[in-house]
Enzyme design. Structure first.
Site, PDB file in Angstrom:
ATOM      1  N   LYS A 195    -109.963 -21.427  34.106  1.00 31.10           N
ATOM      2  CA  LYS A 195    -109.930 -22.128  32.699  1.00 31.10           C
ATOM      3  C   LYS A 195    -110.681 -21.057  31.671  1.00 31.10           C
ATOM      4  CE  LYS A 195    -111.391 -26.257  30.104  1.00 31.10           C
ATOM      5  NZ  LYS A 195    -111.798 -27.754  30.125  1.00 31.10           N
ATOM      6  N   LYS A 248    -105.320 -22.149  32.521  1.00 29.81           N
ATOM      7  CA  LYS A 248    -105.462 -23.084  31.308  1.00 29.81           C
ATOM      8  C   LYS A 248    -105.997 -22.064  30.291  1.00 29.81           C
ATOM      9  CE  LYS A 248    -107.772 -26.776  29.178  1.00 29.81           C
ATOM     10  NZ  LYS A 248    -108.478 -28.056  29.451  1.00 29.81           N
TER      11      LYS A 248
END
Ligand code: PBG
Length: 321
Positions: A195, A248
């Site tokens: 992330k 992400k």
């Protein structure tokens, strides 16, 4: 070689093109995120994410009923906007917290839906950081303890999948242990493994009211410049017991998705985040693009890069066709 080989031959008719199509996005591949808030009868539009709302629990139940009845999308991801925040996010560990209550309501409504529960503290802390602050820094190990408790509460409420999005080191192992000790050894963990500290989360932070009050998340989320490190994050999470790993955001990180796909044998989730969604909506509102075609192309590119599952705010409209 040309003229014997002519690649256009297989593009000539729709049937031929369909026969050789390599990638297909299905509604069942998609996860639709929702933001649940206190009150009843509340449908508070999120200005920067057209078509998305902060929903009170009763409204959430009706939205999800509509989703599973009309779209072929079977999975949702829940975020909470709590009544009150505190210094550590401990508020989210209570059975009376907003997301556990929402999960129970969805279960009582007997909806056939897979509920993924996001685990993080940023929506629940007064300062908006993802963990417990010590001398102005997010303390890793204190935070991991709260995340494990939050996960156990979500499991007890009836979540199907636990999805930690905080980027603390060691949280997958701690959550796995807490779930196992609580009798939830069958519950999978979907780890937000790679992330990145991204500008593409801007609209989400309006929606979830979770923007940090000072500084940014660069001391725990990844540097957008790094993909070797992304592989280390994924490897760590797999070793700690993650059942699925996530990259992400998605669109500026398609290369990372592909590297994870080529290096590991595990289901990959990609998060088509709020900023990616809002850019499409803004362009569409101006009449600059063919929105439905663009959504299909975006989701196809994410799957082609190697994602098996896509979290996207487009899920509902994609499913409506
Ligand atoms: C919570 C969390 C964030 C997102 C998902 N979980 C925000 C953040 O890290 O600031 C972003 C999702 C999106 O932009 O759609 N930590």
């Amino acid at each position: 070689m040309y003229p014997v080989t002519r690649l256009r031959r297989l593009r000539r008719t729709p049937f031929l093109r369909e026969m050789v199509r390599e990638t297909e996005v299905k509604a069942a591949d998609l996860i639709m995120p929702y933001f649940v808030c206190p009150g009843s009868g509340v449908r508070n539009p999120i200005a920067s994410m057209p078509g998305n709302f902060q929903l009170s629990i009763d409204q959430l139940v009706e939205e999800v009923r509509d989703l599973v009845t009309n779209t072929g999308v079977r999975s949702i991801l829940l975020f909470g906007i709590p009544e009150e925040k505190d210094e550590t996010g401990e508020v989210a560990c209570s059975h009376h917290a907003i997301v556990p209550r929402a999960i129970k309501a969805l279960r009582e409504a007997k909806l056939e839906v897979l509920i993924v529960a996001d685990v993080c503290n940023c929506e629940y802390t007064t300062h908006g950081h993802c963990g417990t602050l010590v001398d102005g820094e997010v303390d890793n190990d204190l935070t991991v303890a709260t995340l494990a408790r939050q996960s156990q509460t979500l499991a007890e409420a009836g979540a199907d999948v636990i999805a930690p999005s905080d980027m603390m080191d060691g949280r997958v192992a701690a959550i796995r242990q807490a779930l196992d000790e609580g009798g939830f050894s069958q519950l999978p963990i979907m780890a937000y493994s790679a992330k990145f500290a991204s500008a593409f989360y801007g609209p989400f932070r309006d929606a979830a009211e979770s923007a940090p009050k000072f500084g940014d998340r660069s001391s725990y989320q990844m540097d957008p410049a790094n993909s070797n490190e992304a592989l280390r994050e994924v490897e760590q999470d797999i070793l700690e017991g993650a059942d699925m790993v996530m990259v992400k955001p998605a669109l500026s990180y398609l290369d990372v998705i592909r590297r994870v796909k080529d290096n590991f044998n595990i289901p990959i989730v990609a998060y088509n985040v709020s900023g990616e969604f809002s850019m499409v909506k803004a362009a569409a509102a101006n009449g600059w693009i063919d929105e439905q075609r663009m959504i299909r192309e975006i989701l196809t590119s994410i799957k082609r890069a190697g994602a098996d599952v896509i979290i996207t705010y487009h899920a509902r409209e994609f499913g409506l066709g």
